[in-house]
Design a protein around this motif. Structure first.
Motif, short mmCIF file in Angstrom:
data_model
loop_
_atom_site.label_atom_id
_atom_site.label_comp_id
_atom_site.label_asym_id
_atom_site.label_seq_id
_atom_site.Cartn_x
_atom_site.Cartn_y
_atom_site.Cartn_z
N SER A 1 27.33 43.95 34.22
CA SER A 1 27.45 44.81 33.04
C SER A 1 28.90 44.91 32.58
N ASP A 2 29.81 44.36 33.35
CA ASP A 2 31.24 44.36 33.01
C ASP A 2 31.59 43.01 32.38
N PRO A 3 31.84 42.97 31.08
CA PRO A 3 32.12 41.70 30.41
C PRO A 3 33.32 40.95 31.00
N GLN A 4 34.36 41.67 31.40
CA GLN A 4 35.55 41.03 31.96
C GLN A 4 35.22 40.36 33.29
N LEU A 5 34.44 41.03 34.12
CA LEU A 5 34.06 40.47 35.41
C LEU A 5 33.14 39.27 35.22
N SER A 6 32.22 39.37 34.28
CA SER A 6 31.31 38.27 33.97
C SER A 6 32.09 37.05 33.47
N GLU A 7 33.02 37.29 32.58
CA GLU A 7 33.84 36.19 32.04
C GLU A 7 34.69 35.55 33.14
N ASN A 8 35.23 36.37 34.02
CA ASN A 8 36.04 35.85 35.12
C ASN A 8 35.19 35.01 36.05
N ALA A 9 33.97 35.46 36.33
CA ALA A 9 33.06 34.70 37.20
C ALA A 9 32.72 33.36 36.55
N GLN A 10 32.45 33.38 35.25
CA GLN A 10 32.14 32.14 34.54
C GLN A 10 33.32 31.17 34.62
N SER A 11 34.52 31.70 34.52
CA SER A 11 35.71 30.87 34.59
C SER A 11 35.84 30.21 35.97
N TRP A 12 35.59 30.98 37.03
CA TRP A 12 35.63 30.42 38.38
C TRP A 12 34.62 29.29 38.53
N LEU A 13 33.43 29.48 37.97
CA LEU A 13 32.38 28.47 38.08
C LEU A 13 32.69 27.24 37.23
N ASP B 1 35.65 26.09 36.18
CA ASP B 1 36.81 25.33 36.66
C ASP B 1 36.56 24.73 38.03
N ASP B 2 35.45 25.07 38.65
CA ASP B 2 35.11 24.61 39.99
C ASP B 2 36.22 24.88 41.01
N ALA B 3 36.97 25.94 40.77
CA ALA B 3 38.06 26.31 41.66
C ALA B 3 37.59 27.15 42.83
N LEU B 4 36.36 27.62 42.77
CA LEU B 4 35.84 28.55 43.77
C LEU B 4 35.82 27.97 45.17
N CYS B 5 35.54 26.69 45.28
CA CYS B 5 35.33 26.08 46.59
C CYS B 5 36.53 25.30 47.09
N LYS B 6 37.65 25.45 46.48
CA LYS B 6 38.85 24.69 46.88
C LYS B 6 39.79 25.54 47.67
#
Length: 156
Positions: A137-149, A151-156
């Motif tokens: 429900s938090d647009p900033q958190l949702s956008e940040n999560a989308q960015s992590w996904l 950029d595929d930076a999450l698993c590095k």
């Protein structure tokens, strides 16, 4: 001029973005806080006195996800009890409190946990981040999560 006190969510997202930097200092000035880059030890960032830490631990164990998240930030960014950011014992405590925060349903805790575990448990981290991106429900958190996904930076 007054400065609005940053929310714990904002501070947590900043912590994630800083990825280990410890030069953000929060100083209390009556009911307001001022943030500045001061280049001092991270312990002053989230200085929690022992009595306050005990109260937060009790609240977190009772299911308060935000209290658990505050403890995670204390151990992860401020170096916990030792005051030295990066101490392996404090990093284990950080993850422990993030897990409790996520279990309690506190979205910033889930987000931070996904970032923390990404390099060692990519499938779980991606699943958590996908859920946050799709349902937060938090647009900033949702956008940040989308960015992590994205950029595929999450698993590095």
């Amino acid at each position: 001029m007054t400065t609005a006190r940053p929310s714990i969510v904002t501070l947590g997202v900043a912590a994630l973005m800083m990825s280990g930097c410890d030069n953000l200092v929060e100083r209390e000035s009556s009911d307001q806080s001022v943030s500045s880059a001061a280049g001092v030890d991270g312990a002053s960032t989230f200085d929690i006195v022992p009595a306050e830490r005990i109260a937060l631990q009790q609240q977190a164990r009772a299911g308060d996800g935000e209290a658990a998240y505050k403890l995670a930030l204390f151990y992860g960014m401020a170096g916990g009890e030792s005051g030295v950011a990066g101490d392996p014992r404090d990093l284990r405590e950080e993850e422990r409190w993030l897990r409790l925060s996520a279990k309690a349903g506190f979205e910033p805790g889930r987000h931070s946990l996904a970032v923390k575990i990404g390099p060692k448990d990519c499938p779980t981290a991606r699943q958590m981040m996908t859920e946050i991106a799709e349902t937060s429900s938090d647009p900033q958190l949702s956008e940040n999560a989308q960015s992590w996904l994205k950029d595929d930076a999450l698993c590095k």
